[in-house]
Write an enzyme that holds these catalytic residues in place. Structure first.
Site, PDB file in Angstrom:
ATOM      1  N   GLU A  15       0.927  -1.310   0.151  1.00  0.00           N
ATOM      2  CA  GLU A  15       0.009  -0.098  -0.070  1.00  0.00           C
ATOM      3  C   GLU A  15       0.867   1.369   0.025  1.00  0.00           C
ATOM      4  O   GLU A  15       0.352   2.308  -0.549  1.00  0.00           O
ATOM      5  CB  GLU A  15      -0.779   0.188   1.256  1.00  0.00           C
ATOM      6  CG  GLU A  15      -2.156  -0.840   1.277  1.00  0.00           C
ATOM      7  CD  GLU A  15      -1.746  -2.296   1.313  1.00  0.00           C
ATOM      8  OE1 GLU A  15      -2.785  -3.167   1.322  1.00  0.00           O
ATOM      9  OE2 GLU A  15      -0.789  -2.420   1.675  1.00  0.00           O
ATOM     10  N   HIS A  70      -7.051  -6.227  10.834  1.00  0.00           N
ATOM     11  CA  HIS A  70      -8.047  -6.048   9.668  1.00  0.00           C
ATOM     12  C   HIS A  70      -9.376  -5.475  10.333  1.00  0.00           C
ATOM     13  O   HIS A  70     -10.246  -5.610   9.380  1.00  0.00           O
ATOM     14  CB  HIS A  70      -8.171  -7.604   9.212  1.00  0.00           C
ATOM     15  CG  HIS A  70      -7.068  -8.074   8.497  1.00  0.00           C
ATOM     16  ND1 HIS A  70      -5.962  -8.600   8.868  1.00  0.00           N
ATOM     17  CD2 HIS A  70      -6.928  -8.157   7.344  1.00  0.00           C
ATOM     18  CE1 HIS A  70      -5.192  -8.846   8.110  1.00  0.00           C
ATOM     19  NE2 HIS A  70      -5.585  -8.755   6.702  1.00  0.00           N
TER      20      HIS A  70
END
Length: 324
Positions: A60, A128
Site C-alpha cells: 500500500e 484487519h
C-alpha cells in the site's frame, strides 16, 4: 429499478465512469484478473485492459503513489484490499493527497478516490478490523465518505470519481452482500450531505455505515413502545453536514450518537464538539454516544461482538435519554 448487492452497485458505478472517461483507472491488489477481494472490480480488466485495471504488489505504501498519476491528468481509483493497511500509506494520503492542492497554490488538482472495505467484520483480527475514519478526519484537504446501502454506494462513488479532490471512500466489510432496489437510470449523490433516514420528533440519532442498520433495528422496537426518533445517516464524515444535523437538533433537542469508531478521538467526539460549539443552547440534556471499546478488536467471536454496539443498547440509551 433493479435489485443488486452493494458490491455490484459499486462495480456498476466504476464501470459507468470508466466507460465515459478514459482517464478513470483502477489500481490495487488483485483488482484485475481476480476481480477484487470483494468482487467490486470483477471482469473490468477484460473490458478495459490490464493497464486501466492494474494489479499491484501487496504494498500500500507503493501503489497509493498513484497520487502522482492524479496530478498529471488521470483519475485513479485506488482499492485497498483492507482499509486497515492504508496506515502504510498514511504519509502519502496526508502530506501529498491532502495538501498538494493547497501547497501548490491551486496549480494541482488531486482527483483520486481511495476506497475499500473496513470496519469490524467476523473474526478478522485486530489488524484487519481498524476503523480509520477518525485517523483521516483530522487531515486537511480530504473528503471522507462512508456508504451504507447499495443505493447510496453507487451514487456516492460516481460523484467521488468525478470530484477534483481526494476522496477517502469507506465501505463496510459486512455490507457488501446487502441488497436493495436501485434505479437503472444514472444518478449522482452529493458527497457533503447527510441523509434523513427517518423523520421523528423525540430524539436525533446520528450514525453512519453499518451502525445505520443496527439503529434501524432498534427503531422497530422503539416505535412499538411509542417513541419517535429521527435517524440521520451522516454519510459525509468530512465535512460533517452540520446544517442537516442542526435542523434536526432544533426540533428534537436530544442527541444520541451511534458509531463503530472507537470512543476516544472518534467521529462521535468531533460531533459532540461541533454540536456543543454551535448548538449548545438547543440541547435539553447532554449528548450521549455509543462507541466501540478502546481496545484492539479481539479475534474471539464472542469478545469481538462485545466490543461493538448492538440494537438493544441503542433502545436502552434512547429510553434513558428521553425519560430524564
Amino acid at each position: 429499478m433493479s435489485k443488486m448487492f452493494m458490491f455490484d452497485a459499486l462495480r456498476l458505478a466504476t464501470d459507468e465512469e470508466m466507460e465515459k472517461d478514459s482517464t478513470v483507472c483502477v489500481i490495487g491488489e488483485d483488482v484485475g484478473h481476480y476481480g477484487g477481494s470483494y468482487k467490486v472490480t470483477k471482469d473490468l480488466h477484460a473490458k478495459y485492459g490490464d493497464l486501466r485495471v492494474l494489479d499491484t504488489p501487496i504494498a500500500e505504501n507503493s501503489f497509493t503513489g498513484s497520487i502522482g498519476a492524479a496530478i498529471t491528468g488521470l483519475r485513479p481509483i485506488v482499492e485497498g484490499m483492507n482499509m486497515s493497511f492504508l496506515l502504510l500509506a498514511f504519509n502519502q494520503i496526508a502530506n501529498n493527497a491532502g495538501m498538494l492542492r493547497y501547497t501548490s497554490g491551486g496549480n494541482f488538482q488531486i482527483p483520486i478516490v481511495i476506497r475499500g472495505p473496513g470496519g469490524v467484520g467476523r473474526q478478522l483480527g485486530a489488524e484487519h478490523s481498524q476503523r480509520l475514519e477518525a485517523y483521516f478526519q483530522a487531515i486537511p484537504g480530504l473528503k471522507i465518505v462512508a456508504c451504507s446501502t447499495p443505493y447510496n454506494a453507487k451514487g456516492l462513488l460516481k460523484s467521488a470519481i468525478k470530484d477534483n479532490n481526494p476522496v477517502v471512500f469507506f465501505e463496510h466489510v459486512l455490507l457488501y452482500n446487502l441488497q436493495e432496489e436501485i434505479p437503472e437510470k444514472e444518478y449522482f449523490l452529493p458527497l457533503n450531505k447527510a441523509e434523513i433516514v427517518r423523520e421523528g420528533s423525540d430524539i436525533t440519532i446520528l450514525t453512519y455505515s453499518r451502525m445505520r442498520h443496527h439503529v434501524m433495528q432498534a427503531v422497530n422496537s422503539l416505535v412499538e413502545q411509542q417513541y419517535d426518533p429521527e435517524i440521520i445517516d451522516l454519510i459525509s464524515l468530512k465535512p460533517l453536514d452540520m446544517e442537516t444535523i442542526g435542523k434536526s437538533i432544533q426540533k428534537t433537542h436530544k442527541v444520541l450518537i451511534v458509531e463503530e469508531c472507537m470512543k476516544t478521538g472518534g467521529i462521535g467526539a468531533e460531533l459532540i464538539a461541533k454540536i456543543n460549539d454551535n448548538l449548545f443552547d438547543e440541547l435539553d440534556t447532554k449528548i450521549v454516544r455509543l462507541s466501540s471499546q478502546d481496545i484492539p478488536t479481539p479475534y474471539n467471536g464472542s469478545l469481538e461482538q462485545a466490543t461493538v454496539i448492538h440494537p438493544h443498547q441503542i433502545v436502552e440509551s434512547v429510553k434513558n435519554i428521553i425519560q430524564k
